[in-house]
Design a protein around this motif. Structure first.
Motif, mmCIF file in Angstrom:
data_model
loop_
_atom_site.group_PDB
_atom_site.id
_atom_site.type_symbol
_atom_site.label_atom_id
_atom_site.label_comp_id
_atom_site.label_asym_id
_atom_site.label_seq_id
_atom_site.Cartn_x
_atom_site.Cartn_y
_atom_site.Cartn_z
ATOM 1 N N GLU A 1 0.854 -1.187 0.000
ATOM 2 C CA GLU A 1 0.000 0.000 0.000
ATOM 3 C C GLU A 1 0.896 1.244 0.000
ATOM 4 O O GLU A 1 1.873 1.299 0.755
ATOM 5 C CB GLU A 1 -0.891 0.031 1.243
ATOM 6 N N PRO A 2 0.593 2.248 -0.816
ATOM 7 C CA PRO A 2 1.377 3.495 -0.749
ATOM 8 C C PRO A 2 1.275 4.102 0.646
ATOM 9 O O PRO A 2 0.212 4.096 1.272
ATOM 10 C CB PRO A 2 0.703 4.393 -1.790
ATOM 11 N N GLU A 3 2.402 4.600 1.145
ATOM 12 C CA GLU A 3 2.462 5.223 2.464
ATOM 13 C C GLU A 3 2.332 6.730 2.270
ATOM 14 O O GLU A 3 3.164 7.347 1.619
ATOM 15 C CB GLU A 3 3.795 4.890 3.128
ATOM 16 N N LYS B 1 2.341 10.427 3.915
ATOM 17 C CA LYS B 1 2.777 11.203 5.073
ATOM 18 C C LYS B 1 2.683 12.674 4.707
ATOM 19 O O LYS B 1 2.565 13.021 3.532
ATOM 20 C CB LYS B 1 4.235 10.879 5.419
ATOM 21 N N ALA C 1 3.874 10.650 -0.842
ATOM 22 C CA ALA C 1 3.543 9.224 -0.933
ATOM 23 C C ALA C 1 4.821 8.476 -1.261
ATOM 24 O O ALA C 1 5.572 8.854 -2.162
ATOM 25 C CB ALA C 1 2.500 8.974 -2.015
ATOM 26 N N ARG C 2 5.067 7.411 -0.515
ATOM 27 C CA ARG C 2 6.194 6.516 -0.758
ATOM 28 C C ARG C 2 5.640 5.147 -1.129
ATOM 29 O O ARG C 2 4.711 4.662 -0.491
ATOM 30 C CB ARG C 2 7.051 6.374 0.494
ATOM 31 N N PHE C 3 6.236 4.534 -2.138
ATOM 32 C CA PHE C 3 5.779 3.219 -2.571
ATOM 33 C C PHE C 3 6.871 2.567 -3.399
ATOM 34 O O PHE C 3 7.837 3.211 -3.806
ATOM 35 C CB PHE C 3 4.467 3.316 -3.362
ATOM 36 N N ARG D 1 12.093 2.104 -5.675
ATOM 37 C CA ARG D 1 11.505 2.932 -4.618
ATOM 38 C C ARG D 1 11.064 4.227 -5.267
ATOM 39 O O ARG D 1 11.792 4.820 -6.072
ATOM 40 C CB ARG D 1 12.519 3.218 -3.512
ATOM 41 N N ALA E 1 -2.324 7.517 -3.041
ATOM 42 C CA ALA E 1 -2.725 6.818 -1.812
ATOM 43 C C ALA E 1 -4.216 6.468 -1.819
ATOM 44 O O ALA E 1 -4.612 5.431 -1.297
ATOM 45 C CB ALA E 1 -2.386 7.674 -0.591
ATOM 46 N N LYS F 1 -2.203 -1.994 -3.090
ATOM 47 C CA LYS F 1 -1.160 -3.005 -3.271
ATOM 48 C C LYS F 1 -1.553 -3.931 -4.425
ATOM 49 O O LYS F 1 -2.704 -4.337 -4.559
ATOM 50 C CB LYS F 1 -1.008 -3.823 -1.987
#
Length: 154
Positions: free
Chosen positions: A17-19, A21, A30-32, A57, A69, A74
Protein backbone atom coordinates in the motif's frame (compact mmCIF):
# COMPACT_ATOMS: atom_id res chain seq x y z
CA UNK A 1 11.99 18.39 -16.18
CA UNK A 2 15.31 20.21 -15.97
CA UNK A 3 18.32 19.78 -18.20
CA UNK A 4 20.57 16.92 -17.11
CA UNK A 5 17.91 14.97 -15.21
CA UNK A 6 17.50 11.26 -15.86
CA UNK A 7 13.93 10.50 -17.01
CA UNK A 8 12.47 7.05 -16.46
CA UNK A 9 9.24 5.19 -17.11
CA UNK A 10 8.53 2.14 -14.96
CA UNK A 11 5.83 -0.44 -15.63
CA UNK A 12 5.10 -2.90 -12.85
CA UNK A 13 3.09 -3.71 -9.75
CA UNK A 14 2.89 -1.94 -6.39
CA UNK A 15 4.47 -4.18 -3.77
CA UNK A 16 2.51 -2.68 -0.90
CA UNK A 17 0.00 0.00 0.00
CA UNK A 18 1.38 3.50 -0.75
CA UNK A 19 2.46 5.22 2.46
CA UNK A 20 1.05 8.76 2.72
CA UNK A 21 2.78 11.20 5.07
CA UNK A 22 2.80 14.96 5.50
CA UNK A 23 5.90 17.06 6.05
CA UNK A 24 6.09 19.68 8.79
CA UNK A 25 5.21 22.26 6.12
CA UNK A 26 2.04 20.30 5.26
CA UNK A 27 3.22 18.87 1.93
CA UNK A 28 1.81 15.42 1.11
CA UNK A 29 4.38 12.71 0.32
CA UNK A 30 3.54 9.22 -0.93
CA UNK A 31 6.19 6.52 -0.76
CA UNK A 32 5.78 3.22 -2.57
CA UNK A 33 7.68 0.51 -4.43
CA UNK A 34 7.07 -0.73 -7.96
CA UNK A 35 8.28 -4.22 -8.89
CA UNK A 36 9.01 -4.76 -12.57
CA UNK A 37 9.40 -8.40 -13.63
CA UNK A 38 10.30 -9.39 -17.19
CA UNK A 39 8.55 -12.45 -18.64
CA UNK A 40 9.84 -14.64 -21.43
CA UNK A 41 8.29 -17.56 -23.24
CA UNK A 42 10.23 -20.82 -22.88
CA UNK A 43 9.59 -22.81 -26.06
CA UNK A 44 10.97 -26.03 -24.55
CA UNK A 45 8.45 -26.08 -21.70
CA UNK A 46 5.81 -24.13 -23.69
CA UNK A 47 5.32 -21.81 -20.65
CA UNK A 48 5.91 -18.23 -19.62
CA UNK A 49 8.71 -17.77 -17.09
CA UNK A 50 9.39 -14.83 -14.81
CA UNK A 51 12.80 -13.21 -14.85
CA UNK A 52 14.48 -11.39 -11.98
CA UNK A 53 12.36 -8.60 -10.51
CA UNK A 54 13.71 -5.08 -10.21
CA UNK A 55 12.32 -2.98 -7.34
CA UNK A 56 12.01 0.80 -7.73
CA UNK A 57 11.51 2.93 -4.62
CA UNK A 58 9.27 5.85 -5.59
CA UNK A 59 8.12 9.14 -4.12
CA UNK A 60 5.37 11.52 -5.21
CA UNK A 61 4.45 14.92 -3.80
CA UNK A 62 1.42 17.11 -3.16
CA UNK A 63 -1.95 16.25 -4.74
CA UNK A 64 -0.40 13.46 -6.81
CA UNK A 65 0.68 11.80 -3.55
CA UNK A 66 -2.86 12.00 -2.17
CA UNK A 67 -4.36 10.65 -5.41
CA UNK A 68 -1.94 7.72 -5.42
CA UNK A 69 -2.72 6.82 -1.81
CA UNK A 70 -6.47 7.06 -2.47
CA UNK A 71 -6.52 5.24 -5.80
CA UNK A 72 -3.79 2.60 -6.13
CA UNK A 73 -3.84 -0.36 -3.72
CA UNK A 74 -1.16 -3.01 -3.27
CA UNK A 75 -0.80 -5.15 -6.39
CA UNK A 76 -2.00 -2.46 -8.81
CA UNK A 77 -0.26 -2.62 -12.18
CA UNK A 78 0.93 0.90 -12.97
CA UNK A 79 2.81 2.96 -15.52
CA UNK A 80 4.85 5.66 -13.76
CA UNK A 81 7.08 8.34 -15.25
CA UNK A 82 9.45 10.59 -13.40
CA UNK A 83 13.10 11.28 -12.68
CA UNK A 84 15.81 9.31 -10.97
CA UNK A 85 17.19 11.13 -7.92
CA UNK A 86 19.97 10.15 -5.56
CA UNK A 87 19.30 10.80 -1.89
CA UNK A 88 22.16 10.91 0.59
CA UNK A 89 21.86 10.96 4.39
CA UNK A 90 23.63 9.98 7.59
CA UNK A 91 22.37 7.48 10.12
CA UNK A 92 22.26 8.49 13.81
CA UNK A 93 25.49 6.50 14.16
CA UNK A 94 27.17 8.74 11.54
CA UNK A 95 27.20 6.19 8.70
CA UNK A 96 26.72 7.70 5.23
CA UNK A 97 23.92 6.18 3.18
CA UNK A 98 22.68 6.69 -0.35
CA UNK A 99 19.86 5.38 -2.51
CA UNK A 100 18.25 6.00 -5.88
CA UNK A 101 14.58 7.00 -5.90
CA UNK A 102 12.14 7.62 -8.73
CA UNK A 103 10.44 10.96 -8.10
CA UNK A 104 7.16 10.32 -9.89
CA UNK A 105 5.68 13.13 -12.00
CA UNK A 106 2.75 11.10 -13.35
CA UNK A 107 1.30 7.65 -12.75
CA UNK A 108 -1.70 5.68 -13.91
CA UNK A 109 -3.21 2.24 -13.71
CA UNK A 110 -2.17 -0.05 -16.55
CA UNK A 111 -5.07 -1.26 -18.68
CA UNK A 112 -3.14 -4.20 -20.12
CA UNK A 113 -4.75 -6.83 -17.89
CA UNK A 114 -7.81 -5.12 -16.38
CA UNK A 115 -10.53 -2.49 -16.78
CA UNK A 116 -10.36 0.70 -14.75
CA UNK A 117 -13.10 3.21 -13.92
CA UNK A 118 -12.19 6.88 -13.58
CA UNK A 119 -14.06 8.98 -11.02
CA UNK A 120 -14.19 12.76 -11.05
CA UNK A 121 -13.61 15.17 -13.88
CA UNK A 122 -9.86 14.71 -14.01
CA UNK A 123 -9.23 18.24 -15.28
CA UNK A 124 -8.19 21.51 -13.73
CA UNK A 125 -8.92 24.89 -15.22
CA UNK A 126 -7.82 28.34 -14.22
CA UNK A 127 -9.30 31.64 -15.37
CA UNK A 128 -7.41 33.54 -18.05
CA UNK A 129 -5.74 36.71 -16.78
CA UNK A 130 -5.27 38.45 -20.12
CA UNK A 131 -7.20 39.03 -23.32
CA UNK A 132 -5.04 36.42 -25.06
CA UNK A 133 -7.45 33.58 -26.01
CA UNK A 134 -4.56 31.07 -25.93
CA UNK A 135 -3.71 31.90 -22.33
CA UNK A 136 -6.21 29.62 -20.60
CA UNK A 137 -3.95 28.47 -17.74
CA UNK A 138 -2.40 30.90 -15.29
CA UNK A 139 -0.96 28.65 -12.62
CA UNK A 140 2.23 26.61 -12.86
CA UNK A 141 1.75 22.86 -13.11
CA UNK A 142 2.61 20.87 -10.02
CA UNK A 143 6.02 19.27 -10.16
CA UNK A 144 8.14 17.10 -7.95
CA UNK A 145 10.34 20.09 -7.12
CA UNK A 146 9.76 22.69 -4.48
CA UNK A 147 10.36 23.13 -0.78
CA UNK A 148 11.10 19.63 0.42
CA UNK A 149 13.77 20.39 2.96
CA UNK A 150 11.47 19.26 5.78
CA UNK A 151 12.05 15.58 5.11
CA UNK A 152 13.92 13.51 2.57
CA UNK A 153 11.74 11.07 0.62
CA UNK A 154 13.47 8.09 2.29
Amino acid sequence: MSFGETPITVIGNLTGEPELKYTAAGQALARFTIASTPRTFDRESNQWKDGTSTFFRCAAWRSLAEHIAGSLPKGSRVVASGRIRQHDWQTPEGEKRSMLVVEVDDIGASLRFTNVSIEGKGTRTAPATSSDPWNGVTSEPETGSGAKADEPPF
